[in-house]
Design a protein around this motif. Sequence first.
Motif, short mmCIF file in Angstrom:
data_model
loop_
_atom_site.label_atom_id
_atom_site.label_comp_id
_atom_site.label_asym_id
_atom_site.label_seq_id
_atom_site.Cartn_x
_atom_site.Cartn_y
_atom_site.Cartn_z
N LYS A 1 -26.95 -11.54 40.79
CA LYS A 1 -25.92 -11.93 41.54
C LYS A 1 -24.47 -11.71 40.74
N MET A 2 -23.36 -11.54 41.32
CA MET A 2 -22.03 -11.44 40.94
C MET A 2 -21.00 -12.28 41.61
N ASN A 3 -19.91 -12.62 40.74
CA ASN A 3 -18.81 -13.18 41.16
C ASN A 3 -17.44 -12.76 40.54
N ILE A 4 -16.63 -12.53 41.07
CA ILE A 4 -15.11 -12.38 40.59
C ILE A 4 -14.38 -13.26 41.18
N ILE A 5 -13.88 -14.09 40.24
CA ILE A 5 -13.16 -15.33 40.49
C ILE A 5 -11.75 -15.33 39.87
N GLU A 6 -10.83 -15.72 40.35
CA GLU A 6 -9.41 -15.93 39.83
C GLU A 6 -9.25 -17.16 39.58
N LYS A 7 -8.88 -17.46 38.46
CA LYS A 7 -8.33 -18.69 38.02
C LYS A 7 -7.12 -18.92 37.10
N ASP A 8 -6.28 -19.58 37.42
CA ASP A 8 -4.86 -19.53 36.51
C ASP A 8 -4.38 -18.35 36.48
N GLY A 9 -4.54 -17.45 37.30
CA GLY A 9 -3.94 -16.09 37.32
C GLY A 9 -4.70 -14.81 36.58
N LYS A 10 -5.76 -15.44 36.05
CA LYS A 10 -6.85 -14.38 35.30
C LYS A 10 -8.01 -14.09 36.24
N TRP A 11 -8.58 -13.04 36.39
CA TRP A 11 -9.87 -12.68 36.89
C TRP A 11 -11.04 -12.74 35.81
N THR A 12 -12.09 -13.16 36.43
CA THR A 12 -13.25 -13.05 35.46
C THR A 12 -14.54 -12.56 36.45
N LEU A 13 -15.31 -11.83 35.69
CA LEU A 13 -16.75 -11.31 36.29
C LEU A 13 -17.61 -12.14 35.58
N LEU A 14 -18.30 -12.56 36.58
CA LEU A 14 -19.86 -13.32 36.37
C LEU A 14 -20.88 -12.84 36.63
N VAL A 15 -21.88 -12.68 35.94
CA VAL A 15 -23.04 -11.49 36.17
C VAL A 15 -24.17 -12.62 35.98
N LYS A 16 -25.06 -12.81 36.99
CA LYS A 16 -26.55 -13.90 36.57
C LYS A 16 -27.65 -13.07 37.10
N MET A 17 -28.54 -13.02 36.22
CA MET A 17 -29.60 -12.65 36.55
C MET A 17 -30.76 -13.64 36.74
N PRO A 18 -31.62 -13.31 37.71
CA PRO A 18 -32.67 -14.47 38.10
C PRO A 18 -33.18 -15.50 37.37
N ASN A 19 -33.66 -14.80 36.22
CA ASN A 19 -34.23 -15.81 35.03
C ASN A 19 -33.19 -16.44 34.16
N GLU A 20 -31.97 -16.29 34.26
CA GLU A 20 -30.88 -16.88 33.27
C GLU A 20 -30.41 -18.06 33.91
N LYS A 21 -30.11 -19.02 33.17
CA LYS A 21 -29.46 -20.38 33.37
C LYS A 21 -28.01 -20.06 33.79
N GLU A 22 -27.23 -19.51 32.86
CA GLU A 22 -25.96 -19.15 32.88
C GLU A 22 -25.48 -17.77 33.16
N PRO A 23 -24.56 -17.51 34.09
CA PRO A 23 -24.06 -16.03 34.10
C PRO A 23 -23.26 -15.68 32.76
N THR A 24 -23.40 -14.33 32.70
CA THR A 24 -22.65 -13.50 31.54
C THR A 24 -21.54 -13.39 32.17
N LYS A 25 -20.13 -13.75 31.34
CA LYS A 25 -18.81 -13.84 31.70
C LYS A 25 -18.12 -12.46 31.10
N PHE A 26 -17.43 -11.81 31.87
CA PHE A 26 -16.65 -10.67 31.58
C PHE A 26 -14.99 -11.12 32.00
N LYS A 27 -14.17 -10.77 30.86
CA LYS A 27 -12.64 -11.31 31.06
C LYS A 27 -11.91 -9.93 31.53
#
Length: 163
Positions: free
Chosen positions: A87-113
């Motif tokens: 599962k992936m999300n691209i989110i903008e916060k405070d003018g900066k975009w972040t990519l979040l990638v989460k595998m089914p067995n992971e508790k937290e997503p991996t973040k890419f700036k």
Amino acid sequence: MKKSLFFLITIFVLSCNQNSKTNQTENSQTESKTETTENFDWLTGKWKRLNEEAGKESFENWDKISATEYSGIGFTIQKGDTVSQEKMNIIEKDGKWTLLVKMPNEKEPTKFKNAELKNNEFVFVNDSIDFPKKVKYWIEGEKIKATVSNEKMEIPFEFEKIN
């Protein structure tokens, strides 16, 4: 798990888009300024990977949740079974975009700036993991191309839109 993260990162890169508009600012020196408008609307829809290994089919589906959030799911099918999903999300916060990638067995997503936004080309990075450290997406004609890489290795992706 690494293949799934690669696929997820590829999806993220597809999500990035930017258009530039130039506005003239008139003052005593007559300067020109570039206003950047970022959106990933071109990423929405259903995509199929063209350069997948034989016997597998990979897909990415993206939806626009709001002006500051896009949601995607990537999955690979082999012999009728789902063999990977992210599962992936691209989110903008405070003018900066972040990519979040989460595998089914992971508790937290991996973040890419976001490291780079150009017209039809985007790069996200995470130097704290081994692979991939860099995710790059760009538009080429009717296709979206992407690479996930580190200093030693690069994996290419090519997607076409499906109905």
